[in-house]
Design a protein around this motif. Structure first.
Motif, PDB file in Angstrom:
ATOM      1  N   GLY A   7       0.754  -1.248   0.000  1.00 48.47           N
ATOM      2  CA  GLY A   7       0.000   0.000   0.000  1.00 48.47           C
ATOM      3  C   GLY A   7       0.780   1.291   0.000  1.00 48.47           C
ATOM      4  N   ALA A   8       2.098   1.247   0.055  1.00 48.39           N
ATOM      5  CA  ALA A   8       2.876   2.488  -0.002  1.00 48.39           C
ATOM      6  C   ALA A   8       2.794   3.073  -1.409  1.00 48.39           C
ATOM      7  N   ALA A   9       2.778   4.393  -1.490  1.00 48.08           N
ATOM      8  CA  ALA A   9       2.743   5.069  -2.792  1.00 48.08           C
ATOM      9  C   ALA A   9       4.083   4.939  -3.510  1.00 48.08           C
ATOM     10  N   GLY A  10       5.152   4.802  -2.752  1.00 48.70           N
ATOM     11  CA  GLY A  10       6.486   4.656  -3.308  1.00 48.70           C
ATOM     12  C   GLY A  10       7.462   4.387  -2.184  1.00 48.70           C
ATOM     13  N   ALA A  11       8.654   3.944  -2.551  1.00 41.67           N
ATOM     14  CA  ALA A  11       9.693   3.656  -1.564  1.00 41.67           C
ATOM     15  C   ALA A  11      11.038   3.664  -2.272  1.00 41.67           C
ATOM     16  N   ARG A  12      12.083   3.863  -1.510  1.00 46.40           N
ATOM     17  CA  ARG A  12      13.442   3.809  -2.051  1.00 46.40           C
ATOM     18  C   ARG A  12      14.420   3.612  -0.915  1.00 46.40           C
ATOM     19  N   LEU A  13      15.607   3.124  -1.267  1.00 43.37           N
ATOM     20  CA  LEU A  13      16.637   3.010  -0.246  1.00 43.37           C
ATOM     21  C   LEU A  13      17.046   4.409   0.179  1.00 43.37           C
ATOM     22  N   THR A  14      17.577   4.513   1.364  1.00 44.42           N
ATOM     23  CA  THR A  14      18.061   5.802   1.863  1.00 44.42           C
ATOM     24  C   THR A  14      19.374   5.574   2.591  1.00 44.42           C
ATOM     25  N   GLY A  15      20.082   6.616   2.852  1.00 40.31           N
ATOM     26  CA  GLY A  15      21.409   6.467   3.435  1.00 40.31           C
ATOM     27  C   GLY A  15      22.379   6.061   2.350  1.00 40.31           C
ATOM     28  N   ALA A  16      23.338   5.271   2.697  1.00 39.29           N
ATOM     29  CA  ALA A  16      24.378   4.885   1.739  1.00 39.29           C
ATOM     30  C   ALA A  16      24.023   3.639   0.943  1.00 39.29           C
ATOM     31  N   GLY A  17      22.862   3.032   1.229  1.00 42.92           N
ATOM     32  CA  GLY A  17      22.521   1.807   0.525  1.00 42.92           C
ATOM     33  C   GLY A  17      23.294   0.636   1.089  1.00 42.92           C
ATOM     34  N   PHE A  18      23.606  -0.304   0.257  1.00 47.40           N
ATOM     35  CA  PHE A  18      24.375  -1.482   0.644  1.00 47.40           C
ATOM     36  C   PHE A  18      23.768  -2.209   1.845  1.00 47.40           C
ATOM     37  N   GLY A  19      22.434  -2.321   1.875  1.00 52.91           N
ATOM     38  CA  GLY A  19      21.785  -3.091   2.922  1.00 52.91           C
ATOM     39  C   GLY A  19      21.288  -2.283   4.093  1.00 52.91           C
ATOM     40  N   GLY A  20      21.187  -0.984   3.944  1.00 57.33           N
ATOM     41  CA  GLY A  20      20.824  -0.117   5.054  1.00 57.33           C
ATOM     42  C   GLY A  20      19.340   0.031   5.308  1.00 57.33           C
TER      43      GLY A  20
END
Length: 93
Positions: free
Chosen positions: A35-48
């Motif tokens: 149900g989220a409208a969108g999402a993305r990784l945040t921070g430096a990535g690599f499993g964060g």
């Protein structure tokens, strides 16, 4: 309008910069399916970390469903929390 931009940003981080992981990609996918409208990784990535956008009255439900499905798929118990956007930092008189 912001949801698709978050997803496009995640795809760019995954494909162009190669800073995502299969686990982050799965969590983004599950958040949107739940149900989220969108999402993305945040921070430096690599499993964060992942940030997702949803309606305030659905946030707890989206988080609960997505984390349950994520744990079932990966065996990893995620932690999450609901945050609310505010006006930001300002001088207190």
């Amino acid at each position: 309008m912001l949801g698709p931009l978050l997803l496009a940003s995640h795809a760019s981080l995954r494909d162009d910069y190669e800073v995502s992981t299969p686990e982050l990609d799965l969590l983004v996918e599950l958040l949107v399916e739940c149900g989220a409208a969108g999402a993305r990784l945040t921070g430096a990535g690599f499993g964060g970390c992942v940030v997702a956008l949803t309606q305030r009255n659905h946030a707890d439900d989206v988080l609960a469903k997505a984390t349950r499905r994520y744990q079932a798929a990966t065996g990893i118990e995620p932690s999450g929390f609901v945050a609310r956007a505010v006006d930001g930092a300002r001088r207190v008189e």
